[in-house]
Design an enzyme around this catalytic site. Structure first.
Site, PDB file in Angstrom:
ATOM      1  N   THR A  98      -8.710  -2.808   5.487  1.00 29.84           N
ATOM      2  CA  THR A  98      -9.001  -2.955   6.917  1.00 29.84           C
ATOM      3  C   THR A  98     -10.473  -3.237   7.200  1.00 29.84           C
ATOM      4  O   THR A  98     -10.804  -3.957   8.136  1.00 29.84           O
ATOM      5  CB  THR A  98      -8.601  -1.629   7.630  1.00 29.84           C
ATOM      6  OG1 THR A  98      -7.207  -1.455   7.451  1.00 29.84           O
ATOM      7  CG2 THR A  98      -8.919  -1.656   9.101  1.00 29.84           C
ATOM      8  N   ASP A 135      -4.863  -6.197   0.314  1.00 31.92           N
ATOM      9  CA  ASP A 135      -4.428  -4.934   0.912  1.00 31.92           C
ATOM     10  C   ASP A 135      -4.298  -3.962  -0.261  1.00 31.92           C
ATOM     11  O   ASP A 135      -3.793  -4.328  -1.332  1.00 31.92           O
ATOM     12  CB  ASP A 135      -3.068  -5.112   1.588  1.00 31.92           C
ATOM     13  CG  ASP A 135      -2.645  -3.863   2.349  1.00 31.92           C
ATOM     14  OD1 ASP A 135      -2.695  -3.887   3.581  1.00 31.92           O
ATOM     15  OD2 ASP A 135      -2.280  -2.852   1.688  1.00 31.92           O
ATOM     16  N   SER A 136      -4.724  -2.738  -0.084  1.00 31.69           N
ATOM     17  CA  SER A 136      -4.795  -1.853  -1.251  1.00 31.69           C
ATOM     18  C   SER A 136      -3.423  -1.495  -1.816  1.00 31.69           C
ATOM     19  O   SER A 136      -3.328  -1.025  -2.946  1.00 31.69           O
ATOM     20  CB  SER A 136      -5.609  -0.595  -0.938  1.00 31.69           C
ATOM     21  OG  SER A 136      -4.886   0.290  -0.131  1.00 31.69           O
ATOM     22  N   SER A 137      -2.348  -1.738  -1.057  1.00 30.39           N
ATOM     23  CA  SER A 137      -1.013  -1.499  -1.621  1.00 30.39           C
ATOM     24  C   SER A 137      -0.756  -2.407  -2.819  1.00 30.39           C
ATOM     25  O   SER A 137       0.122  -2.125  -3.640  1.00 30.39           O
ATOM     26  CB  SER A 137       0.067  -1.769  -0.567  1.00 30.39           C
ATOM     27  OG  SER A 137      -0.128  -0.914   0.525  1.00 30.39           O
ATOM     28  N   THR A 153      -7.740   2.005   2.582  1.00 30.87           N
ATOM     29  CA  THR A 153      -7.607   3.462   2.478  1.00 30.87           C
ATOM     30  C   THR A 153      -6.295   3.890   1.807  1.00 30.87           C
ATOM     31  O   THR A 153      -6.228   4.969   1.223  1.00 30.87           O
ATOM     32  CB  THR A 153      -7.670   4.118   3.873  1.00 30.87           C
ATOM     33  OG1 THR A 153      -6.644   3.563   4.691  1.00 30.87           O
ATOM     34  CG2 THR A 153      -9.016   3.905   4.517  1.00 30.87           C
ATOM     35  N   ASP A 154      -5.257   3.034   1.910  1.00 32.40           N
ATOM     36  CA  ASP A 154      -3.922   3.491   1.493  1.00 32.40           C
ATOM     37  C   ASP A 154      -3.853   3.945   0.039  1.00 32.40           C
ATOM     38  O   ASP A 154      -3.209   4.944  -0.273  1.00 32.40           O
ATOM     39  CB  ASP A 154      -2.885   2.386   1.742  1.00 32.40           C
ATOM     40  CG  ASP A 154      -2.662   2.146   3.227  1.00 32.40           C
ATOM     41  OD1 ASP A 154      -3.058   3.013   4.031  1.00 32.40           O
ATOM     42  OD2 ASP A 154      -2.103   1.093   3.584  1.00 32.40           O
TER      43      ASP A 154
HETATM   44  N1  ASP Z   1      -3.371  -1.283   4.559  1.00 27.07           N
HETATM   45  C1  ASP Z   1      -4.788  -1.106   4.482  1.00 27.07           C
HETATM   46  C2  ASP Z   1      -5.152  -0.990   3.010  1.00 27.07           C
HETATM   47  O1  ASP Z   1      -5.048   0.054   2.437  1.00 27.07           O
HETATM   48  C3  ASP Z   1      -5.201   0.086   5.241  1.00 27.07           C
HETATM   49  C4  ASP Z   1      -6.671   0.377   5.252  1.00 27.07           C
HETATM   50  O2  ASP Z   1      -7.508  -0.324   4.752  1.00 27.07           O
HETATM   51  O3  ASP Z   1      -7.019   1.409   5.822  1.00 27.07           O
HETATM   52  O4  ASP Z   1      -5.539  -1.959   2.433  1.00 27.07           O
END
Ligand code: ASP
Length: 329
Positions: free
Chosen positions: A12, A55-57, A87-88
């Protein structure tokens, strides 16, 4: 002036709302960051690297190795490293880096934000300033710095999808707090006593299984006949599992008899696994299961992936899990 390598990996933080998948070039990202957060230039001389923008997923073993190598190869040229990350799955990457970069002598600080840097009321600005300042200090840890807290990365859990204080280390004291001043609790820091080494590699043959009241373990039996090499089973409280009509003992027995270790964690984020406390956990232990102690299941999952690169023998895996590698237990 201290030198910091700012590594942007996605999430994000740097999202441009109208072009969420746009891949920024290091130069334009650096300009964007330094225009929005000009104070950074007072803290350190900053270079930017963008090894990937995801995206961290979608970040796992391959990306953990890219990051580990990038930090390792630049270790002599920088005083510290800041990794901007979604953050994920930030806690998994933090754990992976702490296990790959053993006896790390310099700070590696992961941060990100709940709102993009370009949005009003974004937390990105403060998190980044905090992270860069922390990276100029002599703290030999892989940390997560977020919402004013300084946390050991491999002890952290994401606890909120909306709050600016998104992470916590339920089983370990915070390494520091950032308010008017930065207060680091030196007594909780690690002190590397050997020379640093980089161990790449993760073997993705670990499953995390969640036990639920009334869900038949039999549905998971096919996993025992797959090429998975180790299991983490999340039970309740101090590691308890259903042991009557939805008994997990046969699953644990079959796994361990086939040389596949079963580690017991908990849905409860705080507290220690103790398989001796209740009969239903003791039965799993007698069938060969081992408790995770205070380790988060996220750190345990990543550690097992790394251990499997070294050995797939059950006794070796259990012995290596018992060792403390980077303050994770
Ligand atoms: N979906 C995002 C990620 O983890 C959420 C974030 O950055 O907070 O890449």
């Amino acid at each position: 002036m201290k030198k910091i390598l700012l590594i942007h990996t996605g999430g994000t933080f740097g999202m441009v709302p109208s072009h969420p998948n746009k891949i920024l070039k290091p130069g334009s990202f650096q300009n964007e960051v330094l225009t929005r957060v000009p104070e950074l230039q007072k803290l350190a001389a900053i270079d930017v690297a963008i090894p990937f923008n995801l995206d961290s997923s979608d970040i796992a073993g391959e990306e953990w190795d890219i990051l580990g190598r990038l930090i390792f190869e630049n270790l002599d040229d920088y005083d510290g490293f800041v990794v901007i990350h979604g953050t994920d799955t930030m806690v998994y990457t933090a754990a992976a880096l702490s296990f790959s970069l053993s006896n790390l002598p310099k700070p590696v600080v992961l941060t990100g934000s709940q709102r993009p840097l370009s949005k009003l009321r974004s937390d990105a600005r403060f998190n980044l300033i905090d992270a860069v300042e922390l990276a100029t200090m002599e703290i030999p840890e892989v940390m997560i710095v977020f919402g004013g807290h300084v946390l050991r990365g491999n002890r952290a859990k994401k606890i909120s999808v909306t709050r600016y204080e998104a992470f916590d280390t339920p089983n370990f004291p915070h390494l520091g707090e950032i308010g008017l001043h930065i207060e680091i609790k030196k007594q909780h820091l690690q002190s590397p006593d050997k020379s640093m080494a980089f161990f790449p590699g993760f073997r993705q043959q670990v499953a995390v299984i969640s036990a639920q009241p009334g869900f038949a373990p039999d549905y998971h039996i096919p996993l025992l006949h797959s090429d998975l090499k180790a299991f983490i089973l999340l039970g309740f409280g101090s590691g308890n599992l259903p042991a009557r009509s939805f008994d997990w003992t046969p699953f644990v027995k079959e796994a361990t008899q086939n040389g596949k270790p079963v580690f017991i964690g908990s849905h409860s984020p705080h507290g220690r696994i103790d398989l001796n406390l209740y009969e239903c956990a003791r039965r799993a232990m007698e069938a060969g299961a081992v408790g995770l102690g205070e380790m988060t299941y996220e750190a345990a999952y990543v550690k097992l992936q790394k251990i499997l690169v070294k050995s797939t023998k059950m006794d070796d895996i259990i012995a290596l899990m018992e060792q403390n590698w980077a303050g994770e237990k």
